[in-house]
Design a protein around this motif. Structure first.
Motif, PDB file in Angstrom:
ATOM      1  N   LYS A   1       0.586  83.493   2.561  1.00  0.00           N
ATOM      2  CA  LYS A   1       0.893  82.068   2.372  1.00  0.00           C
ATOM      3  C   LYS A   1       0.639  81.272   3.655  1.00  0.00           C
ATOM      4  CE  LYS A   1       4.244  82.704  -1.371  1.00  0.00           C
ATOM      5  NZ  LYS A   1       5.670  82.641  -1.764  1.00  0.00           N
ATOM      6  N   VAL A   2       0.962  81.881   4.798  1.00  0.00           N
ATOM      7  CA  VAL A   2       0.659  81.236   6.075  1.00  0.00           C
ATOM      8  C   VAL A   2      -0.852  81.077   6.235  1.00  0.00           C
ATOM      9  CG1 VAL A   2       0.805  81.446   8.595  1.00  0.00           C
ATOM     10  CG2 VAL A   2       2.778  82.069   7.189  1.00  0.00           C
ATOM     11  N   LYS A   3      -1.596  82.095   5.821  1.00  0.00           N
ATOM     12  CA  LYS A   3      -3.060  82.051   5.898  1.00  0.00           C
ATOM     13  C   LYS A   3      -3.622  80.921   5.030  1.00  0.00           C
ATOM     14  CE  LYS A   3      -7.331  83.483   6.561  1.00  0.00           C
ATOM     15  NZ  LYS A   3      -8.055  83.039   7.784  1.00  0.00           N
ATOM     16  N   GLU A   4      -3.063  80.742   3.855  1.00  0.00           N
ATOM     17  CA  GLU A   4      -3.519  79.660   2.967  1.00  0.00           C
ATOM     18  C   GLU A   4      -3.340  78.297   3.640  1.00  0.00           C
ATOM     19  OE1 GLU A   4      -1.402  80.071  -0.687  1.00  0.00           O
ATOM     20  OE2 GLU A   4      -2.316  82.010  -1.174  1.00  0.00           O
ATOM     21  N   LEU A   5      -2.179  78.099   4.282  1.00  0.00           N
ATOM     22  CA  LEU A   5      -1.938  76.844   4.984  1.00  0.00           C
ATOM     23  C   LEU A   5      -2.846  76.704   6.203  1.00  0.00           C
ATOM     24  CD1 LEU A   5       1.922  76.191   5.013  1.00  0.00           C
ATOM     25  CD2 LEU A   5       0.167  75.052   3.681  1.00  0.00           C
ATOM     26  N   ALA A   6      -3.038  77.796   6.913  1.00  0.00           N
ATOM     27  CA  ALA A   6      -3.899  77.759   8.092  1.00  0.00           C
ATOM     28  C   ALA A   6      -5.320  77.357   7.710  1.00  0.00           C
ATOM     29  CB  ALA A   6      -3.904  79.120   8.782  1.00  0.00           C
ATOM     30  N   ASP A   7      -5.823  77.906   6.624  1.00  0.00           N
ATOM     31  CA  ASP A   7      -7.163  77.545   6.156  1.00  0.00           C
ATOM     32  C   ASP A   7      -7.215  76.082   5.701  1.00  0.00           C
ATOM     33  OD1 ASP A   7      -8.024  80.081   6.701  1.00  0.00           O
ATOM     34  OD2 ASP A   7      -7.987  80.781   4.624  1.00  0.00           O
ATOM     35  N   LYS A   8      -6.155  75.641   5.024  1.00  0.00           N
ATOM     36  CA  LYS A   8      -6.102  74.270   4.527  1.00  0.00           C
ATOM     37  C   LYS A   8      -6.182  73.264   5.677  1.00  0.00           C
ATOM     38  CE  LYS A   8      -3.049  71.123   1.917  1.00  0.00           C
ATOM     39  NZ  LYS A   8      -1.788  71.042   1.129  1.00  0.00           N
ATOM     40  N   TYR A   9      -5.495  73.583   6.774  1.00  0.00           N
ATOM     41  CA  TYR A   9      -5.435  72.639   7.896  1.00  0.00           C
ATOM     42  C   TYR A   9      -6.346  73.061   9.061  1.00  0.00           C
ATOM     43  CZ  TYR A   9      -1.478  70.621   5.431  1.00  0.00           C
ATOM     44  OH  TYR A   9      -0.670  70.016   4.482  1.00  0.00           O
ATOM     45  N   GLU A  10      -7.188  74.059   8.817  1.00  0.00           N
ATOM     46  CA  GLU A  10      -8.182  74.521   9.801  1.00  0.00           C
ATOM     47  C   GLU A  10      -7.526  74.932  11.121  1.00  0.00           C
ATOM     48  OE1 GLU A  10     -10.558  70.853   9.505  1.00  0.00           O
ATOM     49  OE2 GLU A  10     -12.177  72.123   8.739  1.00  0.00           O
ATOM     50  N   LEU A  11      -6.493  75.766  11.014  1.00  0.00           N
ATOM     51  CA  LEU A  11      -5.790  76.288  12.183  1.00  0.00           C
ATOM     52  C   LEU A  11      -6.003  77.791  12.295  1.00  0.00           C
ATOM     53  CD1 LEU A  11      -2.392  74.372  11.811  1.00  0.00           C
ATOM     54  CD2 LEU A  11      -4.191  73.890  13.478  1.00  0.00           C
ATOM     55  N   LYS A  12      -6.100  78.269  13.500  1.00  0.00           N
ATOM     56  CA  LYS A  12      -6.222  79.712  13.729  1.00  0.00           C
ATOM     57  C   LYS A  12      -4.858  80.385  13.577  1.00  0.00           C
ATOM     58  CE  LYS A  12     -10.026  79.644  17.108  1.00  0.00           C
ATOM     59  NZ  LYS A  12     -11.015  80.296  16.231  1.00  0.00           N
ATOM     60  N   ILE A  13      -4.886  81.637  13.133  1.00  0.00           N
ATOM     61  CA  ILE A  13      -3.701  82.498  13.159  1.00  0.00           C
ATOM     62  C   ILE A  13      -3.916  83.568  14.223  1.00  0.00           C
ATOM     63  CG2 ILE A  13      -2.401  84.287  11.929  1.00  0.00           C
ATOM     64  CD1 ILE A  13      -2.775  82.711   9.378  1.00  0.00           C
ATOM     65  N   ILE A  14      -2.970  83.645  15.153  1.00  0.00           N
ATOM     66  CA  ILE A  14      -2.959  84.681  16.173  1.00  0.00           C
ATOM     67  C   ILE A  14      -1.684  85.500  15.973  1.00  0.00           C
ATOM     68  CG2 ILE A  14      -2.948  85.197  18.646  1.00  0.00           C
ATOM     69  CD1 ILE A  14      -5.534  83.868  17.774  1.00  0.00           C
ATOM     70  N   PHE A  15      -1.812  86.804  15.949  1.00  0.00           N
ATOM     71  CA  PHE A  15      -0.643  87.676  15.826  1.00  0.00           C
ATOM     72  C   PHE A  15      -0.106  88.050  17.211  1.00  0.00           C
ATOM     73  CE2 PHE A  15      -2.460  88.431  11.631  1.00  0.00           C
ATOM     74  CZ  PHE A  15      -1.337  88.558  10.828  1.00  0.00           C
ATOM     75  N   ASP A  16       1.213  87.936  17.392  1.00  0.00           N
ATOM     76  CA  ASP A  16       1.895  88.552  18.519  1.00  0.00           C
ATOM     77  C   ASP A  16       2.341  89.915  17.997  1.00  0.00           C
ATOM     78  OD1 ASP A  16       3.593  89.448  20.490  1.00  0.00           O
ATOM     79  OD2 ASP A  16       4.709  87.589  20.688  1.00  0.00           O
ATOM     80  N   SER A  17       1.632  90.948  18.391  1.00  0.00           N
ATOM     81  CA  SER A  17       1.642  92.197  17.614  1.00  0.00           C
ATOM     82  C   SER A  17       2.243  93.391  18.343  1.00  0.00           C
ATOM     83  CB  SER A  17       0.204  92.530  17.193  1.00  0.00           C
ATOM     84  OG  SER A  17      -0.644  92.571  18.328  1.00  0.00           O
ATOM     85  N   ALA A  18       3.217  93.154  19.197  1.00  0.00           N
ATOM     86  CA  ALA A  18       3.789  94.239  20.000  1.00  0.00           C
ATOM     87  C   ALA A  18       4.350  95.376  19.154  1.00  0.00           C
ATOM     88  CB  ALA A  18       4.881  93.687  20.920  1.00  0.00           C
ATOM     89  N   ARG A  19       4.905  95.030  17.985  1.00  0.00           N
ATOM     90  CA  ARG A  19       5.549  96.054  17.148  1.00  0.00           C
ATOM     91  C   ARG A  19       4.926  96.056  15.748  1.00  0.00           C
ATOM     92  NH1 ARG A  19       9.120  93.325  20.368  1.00  0.00           N
ATOM     93  NH2 ARG A  19      10.136  94.617  21.967  1.00  0.00           N
ATOM     94  N   PHE A  20       3.610  96.074  15.732  1.00  0.00           N
ATOM     95  CA  PHE A  20       2.853  95.967  14.485  1.00  0.00           C
ATOM     96  C   PHE A  20       3.077  97.147  13.561  1.00  0.00           C
ATOM     97  CE2 PHE A  20       0.276  98.557  17.212  1.00  0.00           C
ATOM     98  CZ  PHE A  20      -0.425  99.407  16.367  1.00  0.00           C
TER      99      PHE A  20
END
Length: 459
Positions: free
Chosen positions: A200-219
């Protein structure tokens, strides 16, 4: 399947620890201004300050140190690590860094313009500091359930999707630098984020042309919770879940000192943004080092490559997270309020509930932290208003929605006997909790103050 699961490893080496007398503990904590970061390691009996770089490496990782290629450029260990990242995460580009904050220091200036917001589920201290140092503002948009420690919710690290879109709409997409998803969400209590929420975050990010970056220390811990709690993922492997999770982002920063199970290491990885990668490569040279070592020796990169493959083993994750759950259950049995459900890397004690007589500006979780060291030589860490700091514009002390004491369990280090000692210490403190006092500053740094500040008790 047996009711109790044994650790999926044998102990090959031990390091002696010692409980110094209580009079010495009281003297030591006073000398360092009632800040547990100032204590010497030899004065600690059980160290729960952090799980960052404090885990035990395997024999396979130690053997990897012996084949470290310390060439300044083009080390074979760099290429081993690159292959591991491609296989595990699916990203094409990466540069190593000495740790997570090194990664943030390299990439954030390339993504943040002065005055822009960085939208996160819940930022941790160093991430928030790096955003602010680059002229940005960190905005927390985690679900409301994260702020109620008594509520059982399987994914308390989730974004509030409605709040996320509302913020973008009200402020404009141009005012937002990017979206950062922290997995697991440390400040909320080591709480996971679901794949459904990430989509769902990805859908919004694409809608508003924003990048998603993961802070992935405990992936890997986040992936384990997805497997155990999210419908449709119970039959998927940890590796499959990790690959899907990261497929919704454009890049990641990682403090590999957590789920990389190494003492030092970090990285920036990007899916396919070659232009950003070239900027990262250029920026890493003056800040961290040449792009094929970036602040790490060859042997460190080899240990990390092997650690990333070990951390996805389900037996390991079951044991690791099971130990944290064990401590949480035992504390609940004696009436200690904690963030529920128990997170992946730590048990978070709700100091606001345990010490309601201490106001937020006198730091109840820090008071509990000091008392825990005095009681049993156990070092923990405050995750509350002391860590949160001051409003960068007004200088006013911010009130954290949660006043938590984090009992952070290092990987493959302690046994459940150590957990029982922790529980016993809390049992004793609980009997006199009304006597605990708050703290104020005798020295307060301006940035990331909780690391080196000095405090004094309020009489």
């Amino acid at each position: 399947m047996y009711e109790k699961m044994a650790e999926p490893y044998k102990i090959k080496m031990v390091e002696p620890i010692k409980l110094i007398p209580k009079e010495e503990r009281e003297k030591k904590i006073k000398e360092v201004g009632y800040n547990q970061f100032g204590l010497r390691s030899e004065d600690i009996f059980i160290d729960l300050l952090t799980d960052s770089g404090t885990g035990s490496m395997s024999d396979n990782q130690w053997s990897g140190l012996m084949i470290g290629d310390e060439s300044y450029a083009g080390s074979r260990n760099y290429y081993n690590l690159k292959e591991t990242i491609k296989d595990l995460i699916g990203y094409n580009y990466f540069v190593p860094t000495h740790q997570g904050r090194g990664a943030e220091n390299v990439i954030f200036p390339l993504l943040i313009k002065k005055g822009q917001y960085v939208l996160g589920n819940m930022h941790f201290d160093t991430t928030k500091a790096h955003i602010e140092l680059k002229g940005g503002r960190a905005v927390n948009l985690v679900i409301d359930e994260a702020y109620d420690t008594a509520i059982e919710h399987p994914f308390k690290g989730n974004f509030d999707i409605a709040k996320l879109e509302q913020f973008i709409e009200q402020n404009g997409k141009e005012s937002c630098a990017f979206i950062i998803i922290t997995v697991t969400c440390n400040s909320a209590g080591g709480q996971p984020v679901s794949i459904e929420n990430i989509k769902k975050v990805k859908e919004l990010a694409d809608k508003y042309e924003l990048k998603i970056i993961f802070d992935s220390a405990r992936f890997a811990e986040n992936a384990y919770f997805i497997k155990k709690r999210e419908k449709g993922y119970e039959d998927k492997s940890i590796k499959e879940i990790i690959k899907e999770m990261f497929s919704y982002g454009e890049g990641l920063t990682m403090s590999a000192k957590k789920d990389g199970i190494v003492n030092m290491g970090g990285m920036i990885a990007l899916k396919d943004d070659e232009k950003l990668f070239e900027s990262v490569r250029q920026n890493v040279i003056p800040i961290e080092g040449f792009p094929t070592y970036g602040g790490l020796s060859g042997r460190d990169m080899e240990a990390l490559s092997r650690g990333l493959r070990e951390v996805i083993e389900e037996d390991y994750l079951t044991c690791r997270i099971g130990q944290v759950e064990y401590l949480g259950r035992e504390l609940e049995k004696i009436g200690i309020p904690i963030q529920k459900p128990v997170g992946g890397h730590a048990v978070f004690v709700d100091a606001k509930k345990m010490l309601p007589h201490i106001p937020y500006y006198e730091f109840p979780a820090q008071s509990l932290c000091v008392e825990l060291y005095k009681e049993a030589g156990i070092r923990a860490v405050e995750i509350g208003s002391f860590l949160l700091g001051r409003d960068p514009d007004t200088g006013e002390q911010l009130e954290s929605p949660l006043e938590l004491l984090r009992l952070t369990i290092p990987r493959r280090v302690y046994t459940n006997n150590h957990m029982d000692v922790i529980v016993e210490a809390f049992k004793n403190i609980n009997k006199r909790k009304e006597q605990l006092k708050g703290y104020t500053f005798s020295y307060e740094p301006k940035v990331l103050r909780h690391f080196i500040a000095k405090l004094k008790p309020i009489e």
